[in-house]
Design a protein around this motif. Structure first.
Motif, mmCIF file in Angstrom:
data_model
loop_
_atom_site.group_PDB
_atom_site.id
_atom_site.type_symbol
_atom_site.label_atom_id
_atom_site.label_comp_id
_atom_site.label_asym_id
_atom_site.label_seq_id
_atom_site.Cartn_x
_atom_site.Cartn_y
_atom_site.Cartn_z
ATOM 1 N N VAL A 176 0.841 -1.194 0.000
ATOM 2 C CA VAL A 176 0.000 0.000 0.000
ATOM 3 C C VAL A 176 0.877 1.245 0.000
ATOM 4 N N ALA A 177 0.289 2.362 -0.409
ATOM 5 C CA ALA A 177 1.021 3.619 -0.433
ATOM 6 C C ALA A 177 1.284 4.095 0.988
ATOM 7 N N VAL A 178 2.337 4.882 1.128
ATOM 8 C CA VAL A 178 2.742 5.327 2.454
ATOM 9 C C VAL A 178 1.694 6.230 3.094
ATOM 10 N N ASP A 179 0.850 6.884 2.274
ATOM 11 C CA ASP A 179 -0.184 7.744 2.822
ATOM 12 C C ASP A 179 -1.533 7.039 2.941
ATOM 13 N N ASP A 180 -1.555 5.717 2.722
ATOM 14 C CA ASP A 180 -2.791 4.959 2.843
ATOM 15 C C ASP A 180 -3.211 4.904 4.319
ATOM 16 N N PRO A 181 -4.511 5.093 4.603
ATOM 17 C CA PRO A 181 -4.945 5.052 6.011
ATOM 18 C C PRO A 181 -4.767 3.688 6.669
ATOM 19 N N HIS A 182 -4.633 2.639 5.857
ATOM 20 C CA HIS A 182 -4.460 1.295 6.413
ATOM 21 C C HIS A 182 -2.986 0.894 6.518
ATOM 22 N N TRP A 183 -2.069 1.843 6.316
ATOM 23 C CA TRP A 183 -0.635 1.533 6.323
ATOM 24 C C TRP A 183 -0.206 0.803 7.595
ATOM 25 N N ALA A 184 -0.585 1.319 8.733
ATOM 26 C CA ALA A 184 -0.147 0.730 10.004
ATOM 27 C C ALA A 184 -0.720 -0.670 10.196
ATOM 28 N N ASP A 185 -2.003 -0.866 9.904
ATOM 29 C CA ASP A 185 -2.619 -2.176 10.083
ATOM 30 C C ASP A 185 -2.060 -3.205 9.116
ATOM 31 N N VAL A 186 -1.775 -2.777 7.886
ATOM 32 C CA VAL A 186 -1.218 -3.692 6.893
ATOM 33 C C VAL A 186 0.125 -4.232 7.366
ATOM 34 N N HIS A 187 0.931 -3.386 7.974
ATOM 35 C CA HIS A 187 2.243 -3.839 8.427
ATOM 36 C C HIS A 187 2.170 -4.577 9.754
ATOM 37 N N ARG A 188 1.245 -4.174 10.599
ATOM 38 C CA ARG A 188 1.127 -4.819 11.902
ATOM 39 C C ARG A 188 0.591 -6.244 11.774
#
Length: 231
Positions: A176-188
């Motif tokens: 996902v793009a770095v400014d995607d709102p799901h960035w943190a959940d995708v990595h977690r």
């Protein structure tokens, strides 16, 4: 006894590491992130993050050859567990890979970019997951296909995996793009889960198989039984 065996295997294992593909993947990754630092262009954060991701994929492709061992046919006949041999190779790679990744992030930081800095932690999780998938795939190829070389199969498999992770619907996408709102959940959850699954797969596929398969041969059509997956 295990400690003495590990000490005895250190030098031979170090000498038989696939230095050419490891160096090629690492050099290409550093060149990719280093090129923008030589250009007078200011990169948006999305582009810089993607460059670091491609560098991580390059390193993972080099790691796909980690378990390749031209002497595998001879080491498979000794009473050294395959898990120990694979663990030793992986342990030797870890500090090298960590140092290389620190260098990649340091070089990427020199590139002129707009906006906030790189998300170092999240990108490190992505790189670790890709590398773990690469080595796990190599272990699986050796486990189920036999032989002594798995990099030529594991490398393309990692490319296909990465393309799949980027092409799936956005709801399931990991790149996902770095400014995607799901960035943190995708990595977690996504990337961390993929990393854990790859480590478990590497462990399972590095275990010595306990089953035996028949191999035709002998006199009078009798079958000789050999251990499956000598590596």
């Amino acid at each position: 006894m295990i400690r003495a065996l590990v000490v005895a295997l250190l030098a031979p294992t170090w000498r038989t590491l696939p230095w050419a593909p490891l160096a090629a993947g690492g050099t290409l990754g550093l060149a990719l992130v280093g090129a923008p630092a030589l250009l007078p262009l200011t990169l948006p954060p999305v582009v810089l993050v993607d460059l670091v991701r491609v560098a991580a994929l390059s390193g993972a492709l080099g790691a796909a050859f980690l378990l390749d061992d031209p002497a595998g046919h001879t080491t498979g006949a000794v009473p050294t567990p395959r898990l120990l041999r694979h663990s030793l190779r992986t342990a030797l790679l870890l500090p090298l890979a960590a140092g290389w990744w620190v260098a990649v992030l340091a070089v990427a930081r020199l590139a002129p970019a707009s906006g906030a800095g790189l998300p170092y932690g999240a990108l490190t999780v992505e790189a670790a997951a890709l590398t773990a998938c690469s080595v796990a795939c190599a272990a699986g190829v050796l486990r189920w296909g036999g032989g002594t070389a798995a990099g030529s199969t594991a490398g393309p498999a990692v490319i296909v995996l990465s393309a799949s992770l980027a092409a799936v619907p956005h709801r399931y996408r990991l790149f996902v793009a770095v400014d995607d709102p799901h960035w943190a959940d995708v990595h977690r959850y996504g990337w961390a889960g993929l990393l854990a699954a790859a480590v478990c797969g590497w462990f399972a596929w590095s275990l010595q198989p306990t089953t035996r398969r028949p191999v035709s041969g002998g006199f009078g059509g009798r079958r000789a039984f050999g251990a499956a997956g000598s590596r």
